[in-house]
Design a protein around this motif. Structure first.
Motif, PDB file in Angstrom:
ATOM      1  N   LEU A 152       0.829  -1.208   0.000  1.00  0.00           N
ATOM      2  CA  LEU A 152       0.000   0.000   0.000  1.00  0.00           C
ATOM      3  C   LEU A 152       0.862   1.256   0.000  1.00  0.00           C
ATOM      4  CD1 LEU A 152      -2.711  -1.100   2.607  1.00  0.00           C
ATOM      5  CD2 LEU A 152      -3.076  -0.725   0.150  1.00  0.00           C
TER       6      LEU A 152
ATOM      7  N   LYS B 232      -0.467   4.928  -1.058  1.00  0.00           N
ATOM      8  CA  LYS B 232      -1.578   4.895  -0.107  1.00  0.00           C
ATOM      9  C   LYS B 232      -1.030   4.858   1.321  1.00  0.00           C
ATOM     10  CE  LYS B 232      -4.483   2.382  -3.412  1.00  0.00           C
ATOM     11  NZ  LYS B 232      -5.278   1.150  -3.653  1.00  0.00           N
TER      12      LYS B 232
ATOM     13  N   GLU C 175      -1.787   6.533   4.110  1.00  0.00           N
ATOM     14  CA  GLU C 175      -2.748   6.550   5.209  1.00  0.00           C
ATOM     15  C   GLU C 175      -3.371   5.174   5.416  1.00  0.00           C
ATOM     16  OE1 GLU C 175      -3.221   8.908   7.401  1.00  0.00           O
ATOM     17  OE2 GLU C 175      -1.603   9.952   6.352  1.00  0.00           O
ATOM     18  N   GLU C 176      -3.723   4.536   4.302  1.00  0.00           N
ATOM     19  CA  GLU C 176      -4.285   3.186   4.409  1.00  0.00           C
ATOM     20  C   GLU C 176      -3.234   2.222   4.945  1.00  0.00           C
ATOM     21  OE1 GLU C 176      -6.669  -0.103   1.669  1.00  0.00           O
ATOM     22  OE2 GLU C 176      -6.219   1.903   0.861  1.00  0.00           O
TER      23      GLU C 176
END
Length: 639
Positions: free
Chosen positions: A236, A241, A243-244
């Protein structure tokens, strides 16, 4: 770039407060009072452990499916070969078709897991395996069976490449070795379960269909369970990504665990990879990841080692033992088919039980010592197996029945081993344990395209169930046709050799190639390198399984195991020189480990080293001053 240091321990995300980390499930913020130092360390470790083990369980079902297929084919093929009257070539093709498909699709696994993510590839592997299992169970001929084996191979190839990498990327450095080894425990558990099912179903009508088709059940369980599992946080982060990735990592580590240092190490690794890619484009160099791997000495060295580990795991003969264990046991003189299948179940159970020893030792003694000690034991066990077959062959039963009206060479043999050394000849005998075990032995020419029937004599009209306990009592012929093996009272020596082999192989050479490969590559090269190393494993798996029966015909059974013993000795010497210790290192540190010059330490040297007061990895011949808080990254084009 050379000389550029990234202090991953000193950085923090300025826009987030450590006391208000978002929770994935509810979106709520965790108050700082809930995570004070006095009361949260044990509970946070416990909560993190619970989820990590659930995640590892559903991931490792892929290993179970891999192991189940490996184990079930050993027993099922004894029944299928008689029922379908398969030649050696068809036997080897059906066994090896899965391996060939796994080899090819493990190469695609790296590309797919990079593009789509680790989780979608594991889900796809579950679906494909389910379809393949149904096709095998419903097959009405050898062609349909071959097609089902190929489909199953596609699923195994994808799962075997992605699952260890997924586990390594989600586990902490202190748990990584244990969790990746747990995947191998599931492989050996699948092999043991398959052997038990094979024994239980060996006398059931169409029992082989149930043996092969039942594998669809765990594949469906994995698919349903993995729908609830997260994507790899490292994947991720590398795909924009962050934050994820933070939420997933916090969920895995536990709500009270400080993940900032680990996130910053991942961020530094990703940023360094992106900078290097930018520099290469500015200089007009290729952005192809394989070219980058070949131009980076640390990664190139790691990949070379990873491929060697996977190669020697296979040419040490492990899947010869697992795919053909029931056949090897029959070769040793246990000619009752059901008994041979149950003995192979005992052998597979030893493999499963001894894998727990590897889980216990991997984080205690380290990868290097476990690998070298295991391989040394494998070499001694292979030598013991060769000697066992020599003893079996030196006590062959005599030929007492001759057919003087026949002009073939078979009638010239005087005992069983001489008979089997003549092309297309087999030893026909009456199974009579009450009177010495073997009566009315004769050497007969095999029926064309068959290794289960003779062209004439009492073994020319055997049923497909001949060789099963109770077949004579049921009014069927008491004769057995032994093509390529001889009955022997010394078969127990070979069974003991097989179990000794697995006793040494299972804790070290079984899990360590997968564990080490899952952790030694930088993030930008991890999928590609794992794909190449896994395909190496499957290629040599295919090569060994496709040639085993042929090698036993050319070199004899004992010669085949001496051959594997010699190859394993070469592997021991290479790993003594090339294999560093990686225990306790973070994934982001591995490039540093492989940047150091090679050394050949004595195996007992690291036993005398003491752990530091902070609990970090003990000093070893491959350890250095770098820690997870200060990682040196390199521009591979300038090394």
């Amino acid at each position: 770039m050379v000389g550029e240091n990234v202090d991953v321990g000193s950085k923090r995300r300025e826009h987030e407060d450590d006391a208000t980390i978002p929770l994935k499930s509810t979106g709520q913020k965790l108050s700082s009072s809930a995570c004070d130092d006095d009361n949260t360390t044990p509970s946070s470790d416990f909560s993190a452990s619970k989820f990590v083990y659930v995640l590892a369980f559903f991931s490792a079902i892929g290993g179970f499916l891999f192991g189940y297929d490996t184990g079930v084919v050993s027993g099922a093929m004894l029944i299928i070969r008689k029922e379908m009257e398969l030649s050696n070539a068809w036997h080897e093709a059906i066994v090896s078709a899965t391996i060939a498909a796994a080899w090819i699709f493990s190469l695609f696994g790296g590309y797919l897991s990079d593009r789509l993510g680790r989780k979608p590839v594991i889900l796809a592997a579950s679906v494909v395996f389910t379809i393949g299992s149904v096709v095998m169970g419903a097959a009405d001929g050898k062609e349909g069976l071959l097609a089902g084996r190929i489909i199953v191979g596609v699923g195994i190839g994808l799962a075997s490449m992605v699952v260890p990498m997924y586990l390594a990327e989600t586990a902490s450095s202190s748990q990584r070795g244990m969790l990746v080894t747990m995947n191998v425990m599931f492989i050996t558990g699948g092999q043991a379960m398959a052997a038990v099912f094979s024994g239980a179903l060996s006398t059931v009508s169409d029992g082989w269909r149930y043996m092969l088709g039942i594998a669809a059940i765990p594949a469906v369980i994995q698919f349903v369970g993995f729908l609830l599992m997260p994507e790899s946080p490292r994947w991720l982060f590398s795909h924009g990504k962050p934050e994820e990735a933070r939420k997933v990592l916090q969920r895995i580590r536990g709500p009270c665990h400080n993940i900032d240092d680990e996130l910053e190490a991942i961020k530094a690794s990703v940023e360094e990879s992106e900078r290097e890619l930018g520099y290469r484009r500015q200089r007009g160099q290729t952005a192809n990841v394989i070219i980058q791997i070949l131009q980076s000495p640390p990664v190139r060295r790691a990949l070379f080692l990873g491929c060697l580990l996977q190669m020697f795991q296979q040419i040490a003969g492990i899947n010869t033992v697992m795919y053909y264990s029931a056949t090897i046991i029959q070769m040793a003189g246990f000619y009752d088919t059901a008994k041979a299948i149950w003995l192979s179940a005992l052998v597979a159970s030893v493999n499963f039980i001894c894998t727990f020893l590897g889980i216990y030792l991997v984080e205690k003694v380290g990868r290097r010592r476990l690998t070298l000690g295991s391989l040394l034991g494998v070499i001694l066990s292979l030598a013991f197996l060769a000697v066992g077959f020599m003893i079996v062959d030196s006590n062959g039963y005599a030929v007492t029945e001759f057919y003087h009206d026949k002009t073939d060479l078979c009638n010239s043999a005087s005992e069983c081993n001489e008979c089997n050394s003549i092309i297309d000849c087999g030893f026909c005998f009456m199974d009579n344990p009450a009177n010495g075990g073997v009566l009315k032995g004769s050497c007969l020419l095999s029926k064309e395209n068959s290794t289960f029937l003779s062209d004439y004599g009492p073994c020319s009209n055997l049923s497909s169930t001949a060789g099963f306990a109770g077949s004579a009592a049921a009014g069927q012929s008491p004769f057995i046709y032994a093509y390529g093996w001889c009955p022997s009272p010394h078969g127990w020596i070979t069974v003991l050799g097989l179990m000794t082999y697995l006793l040494f192989f299972a804790p070290g050479m079984g899990p360590m190639p997968w564990t080490i490969n899952a952790e030694i590559y930088p993030l930008w090269a991890r999928s590609t390198c794992n794909s190449i190393a896994t395909s190496t494993n499957w290629f040599f798996n295919f090569l060994v399984s496709m040639t085993f029966l042929t090698i036993t015909e050319i070199l004899t059974r004992q010669g085949a195991f001496i051959f594997y013993c010699a190859l394993s000795t070469v592997g021991l010497l290479l790993f003594w020189w090339l294999l560093p210790e990686t225990k306790g290192r973070t994934l982001e540190e591995m490039e540093v480990v492989f940047s150091r010059p090679r050394s050949c330490p004595m195996p007992w040297e690291s036993w005398t080293n003491k752990k530091s007061k902070t609990g970090d990895i003990a000093a070893s011949p491959d350890s250095g001053p770098e820690s997870s808080k200060n990682v040196q990254f390199h521009d591979s084009s300038q090394i």
